[in-house]
Design a protein around this motif. Structure first.
Motif, PDB file in Angstrom:
ATOM      1  N   GLY A 225       0.800  -1.219   0.000  1.00 61.38           N
ATOM      2  CA  GLY A 225       0.000   0.000   0.000  1.00 61.38           C
ATOM      3  C   GLY A 225       0.827   1.261   0.000  1.00 61.38           C
ATOM      4  O   GLY A 225       1.967   1.288  -0.470  1.00 61.38           O
ATOM      5  N   GLU A 226       0.251   2.324   0.546  1.00 60.34           N
ATOM      6  CA  GLU A 226       0.863   3.649   0.487  1.00 60.34           C
ATOM      7  C   GLU A 226       2.065   3.753   1.424  1.00 60.34           C
ATOM      8  O   GLU A 226       2.231   2.954   2.347  1.00 60.34           O
ATOM      9  CB  GLU A 226      -0.182   4.712   0.814  1.00 60.34           C
ATOM     10  CG  GLU A 226      -1.414   4.665  -0.073  1.00 60.34           C
ATOM     11  CD  GLU A 226      -1.097   4.700  -1.561  1.00 60.34           C
ATOM     12  OE1 GLU A 226      -0.038   5.245  -1.935  1.00 60.34           O
ATOM     13  OE2 GLU A 226      -1.894   4.171  -2.349  1.00 60.34           O
ATOM     14  N   THR A 227       2.899   4.770   1.167  1.00 62.25           N
ATOM     15  CA  THR A 227       4.129   4.941   1.933  1.00 62.25           C
ATOM     16  C   THR A 227       4.194   6.319   2.584  1.00 62.25           C
ATOM     17  O   THR A 227       3.752   7.313   2.005  1.00 62.25           O
ATOM     18  CB  THR A 227       5.366   4.759   1.030  1.00 62.25           C
ATOM     19  OG1 THR A 227       5.287   5.662  -0.081  1.00 62.25           O
ATOM     20  CG2 THR A 227       5.438   3.343   0.506  1.00 62.25           C
ATOM     21  N   LEU A 228       4.760   6.357   3.772  1.00 68.13           N
ATOM     22  CA  LEU A 228       4.942   7.596   4.533  1.00 68.13           C
ATOM     23  C   LEU A 228       6.352   7.599   5.099  1.00 68.13           C
ATOM     24  O   LEU A 228       6.747   6.670   5.806  1.00 68.13           O
ATOM     25  CB  LEU A 228       3.919   7.659   5.676  1.00 68.13           C
ATOM     26  CG  LEU A 228       3.881   8.966   6.468  1.00 68.13           C
ATOM     27  CD1 LEU A 228       3.208  10.065   5.645  1.00 68.13           C
ATOM     28  CD2 LEU A 228       3.115   8.772   7.788  1.00 68.13           C
ATOM     29  N   ARG A 229       7.118   8.620   4.791  1.00 71.71           N
ATOM     30  CA  ARG A 229       8.457   8.777   5.362  1.00 71.71           C
ATOM     31  C   ARG A 229       8.362   9.696   6.560  1.00 71.71           C
ATOM     32  O   ARG A 229       7.674  10.728   6.534  1.00 71.71           O
ATOM     33  CB  ARG A 229       9.435   9.352   4.340  1.00 71.71           C
ATOM     34  CG  ARG A 229       9.700   8.434   3.164  1.00 71.71           C
ATOM     35  CD  ARG A 229      10.690   9.037   2.197  1.00 71.71           C
ATOM     36  NE  ARG A 229      12.065   8.952   2.727  1.00 71.71           N
ATOM     37  CZ  ARG A 229      12.916   9.961   2.768  1.00 71.71           C
ATOM     38  NH1 ARG A 229      12.559  11.159   2.346  1.00 71.71           N
ATOM     39  NH2 ARG A 229      14.143   9.791   3.229  1.00 71.71           N
ATOM     40  N   ILE A 230       9.061   9.324   7.653  1.00 74.79           N
ATOM     41  CA  ILE A 230       9.020  10.122   8.872  1.00 74.79           C
ATOM     42  C   ILE A 230      10.439  10.353   9.388  1.00 74.79           C
ATOM     43  O   ILE A 230      11.335   9.540   9.189  1.00 74.79           O
ATOM     44  CB  ILE A 230       8.164   9.453   9.975  1.00 74.79           C
ATOM     45  CG1 ILE A 230       8.805   8.143  10.446  1.00 74.79           C
ATOM     46  CG2 ILE A 230       6.746   9.208   9.479  1.00 74.79           C
ATOM     47  CD1 ILE A 230       8.138   7.567  11.691  1.00 74.79           C
ATOM     48  N   GLY A 231      10.631  11.480  10.065  1.00 78.22           N
ATOM     49  CA  GLY A 231      11.924  11.801  10.660  1.00 78.22           C
ATOM     50  C   GLY A 231      11.833  13.120  11.393  1.00 78.22           C
ATOM     51  O   GLY A 231      10.797  13.800  11.380  1.00 78.22           O
ATOM     52  N   GLU A 260       6.152  12.785   5.217  1.00 74.82           N
ATOM     53  CA  GLU A 260       5.956  13.089   3.799  1.00 74.82           C
ATOM     54  C   GLU A 260       5.439  11.862   3.065  1.00 74.82           C
ATOM     55  O   GLU A 260       5.890  10.743   3.293  1.00 74.82           O
ATOM     56  CB  GLU A 260       7.237  13.612   3.156  1.00 74.82           C
ATOM     57  CG  GLU A 260       8.460  12.751   3.310  1.00 74.82           C
ATOM     58  CD  GLU A 260       9.702  13.427   2.743  1.00 74.82           C
ATOM     59  OE1 GLU A 260       9.727  14.668   2.614  1.00 74.82           O
ATOM     60  OE2 GLU A 260      10.659  12.699   2.423  1.00 74.82           O
ATOM     61  N   ASN A 261       4.471  12.084   2.205  1.00 76.14           N
ATOM     62  CA  ASN A 261       3.863  11.022   1.420  1.00 76.14           C
ATOM     63  C   ASN A 261       4.693  10.836   0.150  1.00 76.14           C
ATOM     64  O   ASN A 261       4.731  11.698  -0.720  1.00 76.14           O
ATOM     65  CB  ASN A 261       2.419  11.406   1.067  1.00 76.14           C
ATOM     66  CG  ASN A 261       1.707  10.312   0.273  1.00 76.14           C
ATOM     67  OD1 ASN A 261       2.320   9.398  -0.255  1.00 76.14           O
ATOM     68  ND2 ASN A 261       0.392  10.427   0.185  1.00 76.14           N
ATOM     69  N   THR A 262       5.363   9.685   0.058  1.00 74.14           N
ATOM     70  CA  THR A 262       6.225   9.405  -1.091  1.00 74.14           C
ATOM     71  C   THR A 262       5.585   8.425  -2.067  1.00 74.14           C
ATOM     72  O   THR A 262       6.243   7.970  -2.996  1.00 74.14           O
ATOM     73  CB  THR A 262       7.577   8.842  -0.616  1.00 74.14           C
ATOM     74  OG1 THR A 262       7.342   7.673   0.182  1.00 74.14           O
ATOM     75  CG2 THR A 262       8.333   9.863   0.224  1.00 74.14           C
ATOM     76  N   GLY A 263       4.317   8.103  -1.850  1.00 73.26           N
ATOM     77  CA  GLY A 263       3.634   7.156  -2.727  1.00 73.26           C
ATOM     78  C   GLY A 263       2.742   7.854  -3.738  1.00 73.26           C
ATOM     79  O   GLY A 263       2.877   9.054  -4.001  1.00 73.26           O
TER      80      GLY A 263
END
Length: 275
Positions: A225-231, A260-263
């Motif tokens: 499914g969808e991807t979310l990058r966090i930091g 941030e949504n990278t998908g």
């Protein structure tokens, strides 16, 4: 980056969560619950239970009892029918949140209403010292997709804060008798957001937890499914989460979280901020 601006990220991958397919119920457990027990994952701060449930049409959890915990449900799809011993009867659809402060004790049932499966997150929190045996109370709130789109929207806040109304139905976050704030967000592809944690009591290092909703369907295998990058913002290592994944966050006093949504599709997530 100074330690006060840092965020330690400890992933909780979807494949590592407890899960079960009971036919009428397909469920994931982030923390120890029912027949799933993992001494490394008992709770995080006030957050004690984070279950992602899918209940088949016209089935559900029959009448049963709780006490002391504050329990709330966040409805993702379908309709959830709630009944309890305080006389509350309600059908909750997407965007609805119902909060029960169980206090000295209540009985309730939660079932899928109508012909569709209901998908929701069931969340329990441990109350602040001295507040676990108060009078039971019930609250409902509703947040549209637009309320959460490309913003991190506060949906639950401590009952002793100025952020909440103690009315059964009202605008804004639902009150909880725990030191916990919950947020919900829908992030469009290519969008980045930054979250400043609540200052609380000025603690040097606070706990938080983020969970990416598994909206594409029950999947006990590798997360898809969808991807979310966090930091940490403004700089720091980023990790990528997919649907069903989550992370413990250990947050410096001045730290901010970047997501941030990278998908290619919309990401839905919940964020829990504890002291």
């Amino acid at each position: 980056m100074s330690s006060s601006q840092s965020i330690e990220i400890v992933p909780r991958w979807s494949t590592e969560r407890g899960h079960a397919d009971h036919g009428w119920l397909k469920t994931f457990h982030t923390f120890s619950f029912a027949n799933y027990h993992d001494s490394k994952h008992e709770s995080s701060g006030a957050l004690r239970v984070l279950n992602e449930d899918r209940v088949a049409p016209r089935t559900g959890f029959g009448t049963h009892s709780h006490r002391e915990y504050d329990i709330f449900s966040y409805v993702i799809s379908g309709e959830l029918e709630h009944q309890d011993s305080m006389g509350n009867t309600e059908v909750l659809s997407r965007g609805a949140l119902q909060m029960t402060s169980t206090g000295t004790g209540i009985s309730h049932s939660e079932k899928a209403h109508g012909s569709q499966e209901v998908h929701f997150c069931q969340i329990w929190a441990s109350p602040r010292p001295g507040e676990g045996k108060g009078k039971p109370a019930y609250f409902t709130r509703h947040f549209t997709d637009e309320d959460k789109r490309n913003q991190i929207r506060l949906i639950v806040a401590p009952s002793d804060s100025s952020e909440v109304s103690l009315s059964r139905e009202a605008e804004g976050p639902a009150p909880i008798r725990a030191q916990l704030r919950a947020y919900a967000s829908l992030v469009d592809p290519g969008v980045s957001l930054v979250h400043a944690f609540h200052p609380g009591n000025g603690v040097e290092r606070r706990r938080a937890y983020i969970h990416v909703v598994q909206k594409s369907g029950y999947n006990p295998g590798n997360a898809k499914g969808e991807t979310l990058r966090i930091g940490a913002q403004p700089e720091g290592p980023m990790i990528e989460l997919r649907e069903g994944d989550g992370s413990y966050l250990f947050v410096g006093k001045d730290a901010e979280l970047k997501v941030e949504n990278t998908g290619e599709g919309v990401v839905e997530f919940l964020l829990f901020d504890m002291e």
